[in-house]
Scaffold this motif. Structure first.
Motif, short mmCIF file in Angstrom:
data_model
loop_
_atom_site.label_atom_id
_atom_site.label_comp_id
_atom_site.label_asym_id
_atom_site.label_seq_id
_atom_site.Cartn_x
_atom_site.Cartn_y
_atom_site.Cartn_z
N ALA A 164 52.50 -7.61 72.99
CA ALA A 164 52.98 -8.88 73.54
C ALA A 164 52.40 -10.10 72.83
O ALA A 164 52.69 -11.23 73.22
CB ALA A 164 52.65 -8.95 75.03
N LEU A 165 51.61 -9.90 71.78
CA LEU A 165 50.94 -11.04 71.15
C LEU A 165 51.92 -12.02 70.52
O LEU A 165 51.65 -13.22 70.44
CB LEU A 165 49.92 -10.56 70.13
N GLY A 166 53.06 -11.54 70.06
CA GLY A 166 54.07 -12.45 69.54
C GLY A 166 54.54 -13.42 70.61
O GLY A 166 54.71 -14.63 70.36
N HIS A 167 54.74 -12.90 71.83
CA HIS A 167 55.11 -13.76 72.96
C HIS A 167 53.98 -14.74 73.29
O HIS A 167 54.22 -15.90 73.61
CB HIS A 167 55.44 -12.91 74.19
N VAL A 168 52.76 -14.25 73.21
CA VAL A 168 51.60 -15.10 73.50
C VAL A 168 51.55 -16.28 72.53
O VAL A 168 51.34 -17.43 72.93
CB VAL A 168 50.30 -14.27 73.42
N VAL A 169 51.74 -16.00 71.24
CA VAL A 169 51.69 -17.06 70.23
C VAL A 169 52.75 -18.11 70.52
O VAL A 169 52.50 -19.32 70.45
CB VAL A 169 51.85 -16.47 68.82
N ARG A 170 53.96 -17.66 70.85
CA ARG A 170 55.03 -18.62 71.15
C ARG A 170 54.70 -19.43 72.41
O ARG A 170 54.95 -20.64 72.47
CB ARG A 170 56.36 -17.89 71.30
N ALA A 171 54.12 -18.75 73.40
CA ALA A 171 53.78 -19.45 74.64
C ALA A 171 52.69 -20.50 74.42
O ALA A 171 52.61 -21.48 75.15
CB ALA A 171 53.32 -18.44 75.70
N LEU A 172 51.86 -20.31 73.41
CA LEU A 172 50.79 -21.28 73.11
C LEU A 172 51.30 -22.47 72.30
O LEU A 172 50.51 -23.33 71.90
CB LEU A 172 49.65 -20.58 72.36
#
Length: 546
Positions: A164-172
């Motif tokens: 899920a880190l790709g989603h995390v980066v976008r959310a940041l």
């Protein structure tokens, strides 16, 4: 065009804050790319200064830097290294299960007020929507993903939050990302880029060869022979050392057998209590445990310079894992040994670990729930489907890859507007899982190929990672025995790194040659070892136009 002003700023920061009078090849280019807002993927050997790639630019950026790291021990080691610099500009804090809620809030306050520059955090912490929202409010200017190969090596297995880190980066807010690892073959590099959503990243692959490591592999016809070869290594008396085994039970049994034979040995695996694992980490670092018998769960975060040897008493699952694990030896630059004691039966065990593809019924039912009731949190999905957290993470990741699921704000999972029907998306996901397993099996085949190599092992290992060595390594058993032969790139019908196509397996890349065999990495089926005469005579491969 390279900016001399940017280079000057980076060199000055490296010298005044970190005490580094010079930067190593490639470091400055990567740092400049980060300051220009570009993503970076760096594959560099242990001790080559990977952390500097984000630490120096971080001091030149306006907001804090978020460092996503898999293990608390690894985080603590890096925080300690920054603290020892003695600069207020390098203040680092951590938010993890080891800190109390009060300490966590104090860390966030220090970052908000500009009193801290670095936030160290695990993927599991960022999987909490509330925690992710708190970190987003800090407006980070850079995200560093340490040990980025875990996205591939662990994401499909027991650390689904890596997926899920790709989603995390976008959310940041999608700040620049620098992904760091000491080992990543081309498929793993592709996985990292895809999982993190890196946008046209600057990819650095530098100097994976470690000349101070002596590479040796022995085929063991019996378990008794394997035991005697390990005993011979230990009889040389050098410690500390690590013995890697494939199973938790194997770690416990071998450590017990070594103690019975008069050796000071302890065992370590992921099934032990966290406190016991932490104690063993500390004792090993303090030279209180001369021999550690462990599964692959041990070693990351062990920044110990004087490990004199690393032995494997079974075939590892891939050269990726192998290079990572032997890389823990000889970090002080002094000679160290790596010994692979393998049997043909080991390959069957690794294939067992690869497991079977997920059931289409589970995937179809999950897709149907998302279609009917989404968006849903992971907790709600677990309640609706009865799936455990690990299995759910794997299935959601597969559905995302084939357009059957999407993670939205707040970490909720939904069915995309134009998603295929549940039965269709399940079939697509099963096919993708089978493709991934085919690739993993090919990586195990490559590990077997390394073990059986008749020529230079250094060349064989680096070819897997896409690095070309035009000379024999000179630090392996085959080279010492005079069996290493130079690979000048002239053998075979295609130069190394040529893109080729096979009628059945599709496009691929020539990775290297050994004797009359060539290794090709195909996009769909992974690594294949082919006969050079057959390829030439039958025209099995054709070069793709550039």
């Amino acid at each position: 065009m390279k900016s001399p002003i940017t280079s000057l700023r980076l060199r000055r920061a490296a010298r005044t804050l970190f005490g580094w009078k010079t930067l190593r090849p490639g470091q400055l280019d990567a740092m400049r790319a980060i300051l220009r807002g570009h993503d970076v993927l760096a594959v560099m050997p242990t001790g080559a200064g990977k952390s500097a790639l984000y630490q120096v630019p971080a001091t030149q950026l306006a907001g804090p830097t978020v460092v996503i790291s898999p293990l608390l021990a690894l985080q603590q080691d890096q925080i300690g290294g920054l603290e020892r610099r003695g600069s207020a500009n390098l203040k680092a804090v951590r938010i993890s299960s080891a800190e109390t809620p009060k300490q966590q809030q104090a860390a966030l306050a220090a970052l908000r007020d500009g009193h801290a520059e670095f936030l160290f955090i695990t993927p599991e912490q960022l999987a909490d929507p509330d925690r992710l929202a708190e970190v987003k409010k800090l407006k980070p200017s850079l995200v560093a993903v340490d040990e980025a190969h875990c996205i591939s090596a662990w994401g499909h297995d027991f650390r689904p939050d890596y997926l899920a880190l790709g989603h995390v980066v976008r959310a940041l807010g999608r700040p620049p990302v620098v992904a760091l690892t000491a080992t990543a073959s081309p498929p793993v590099r592709d996985d990292i880029v895809a999982r993190l959503g890196l946008e046209r990243p600057k990819v650095m692959v530098t100097g994976l060869d470690r000349p101070n490591l002596f590479l040796e592999a022995n085929n063991c016809p019996t378990e008794d022979y394997r035991w005697r070869r390990l005993q011979a290594l230990l009889a040389e008396g050098e410690t500390p050392g690590i013995v890697y085994v494939p199973t938790r039970r194997g770690a416990e049994e071998l450590a017990g057998r070594l103690r019975a034979a008069g050796h000071e040995a302890a065992h370590y695996h992921g099934g032990m209590a966290a406190g016991a694992r932490e104690k063993l980490h500390e004792e090993f670092l303090a030279d209180k445990v001369p021999i550690m018998v462990a599964t692959s769960a041990f070693g990351m975060g062990i920044d110990k310079p004087n490990i004199r040897w690393v032995a494997h008493v079974a075939l590892p699952d891939s050269p990726d894992s192998y290079l990572q694990e032997i890389g823990r030896a000889g970090r002080d630059g002094l000679p160290a040994r790596t010994l692979l004691l393998w049997r043909a039966e080991d390959e069957g065990l690794q294939r067992f670990f690869t497991g079977a593809a997920p059931g289409s019924d589970e995937l179809r039912d999950l897709a149907a729930v998302l279609r009917a009731d989404g968006p849903l949190t992971k907790a709600a999905l677990r309640d609706r489907t009865g799936l455990g957290a690990r299995k759910l993470g794997q299935l959601v990741a597969l559905l995302e890859q084939v357009g059957g699921a999407v993670t939205r704000s707040g970490g909720k999972v939904a069915s995309p507007r134009y998603a295929p029907q549940p039965a269709e998306v399940a079939a697509l996901a099963v096919a993708e899982a089978e493709r991934q397993q085919s690739l993993q099996r090919s990586r195990t085949d490559m590990m077997r190929g390394y073990a059986e190599a008749r020529g230079c092992r250094g060349q064989a290992l680096l070819a897997y990672f896409g690095e070309k060595m035009n000379h024999v390594c000179g630090h392996c058993d085959n080279c010492v025995a005079g069996r290493g032969t130079p690979d000048n790139g002239a053998v075979g019908p295609f130069p190394v790194h040529t893109t080729v196509r096979h009628a059945e397996w599709g496009p691929g890349m020539v990775m290297g040659y050994e004797d009359d065999r060539m290794t090709v990495l195909f996009d769909e089926v992974g690594y294949k070892t082919l006969s050079v005469p057959v390829v030439s005579e039958q025209g099995l491969l054709v070069a793709e136009p550039r």
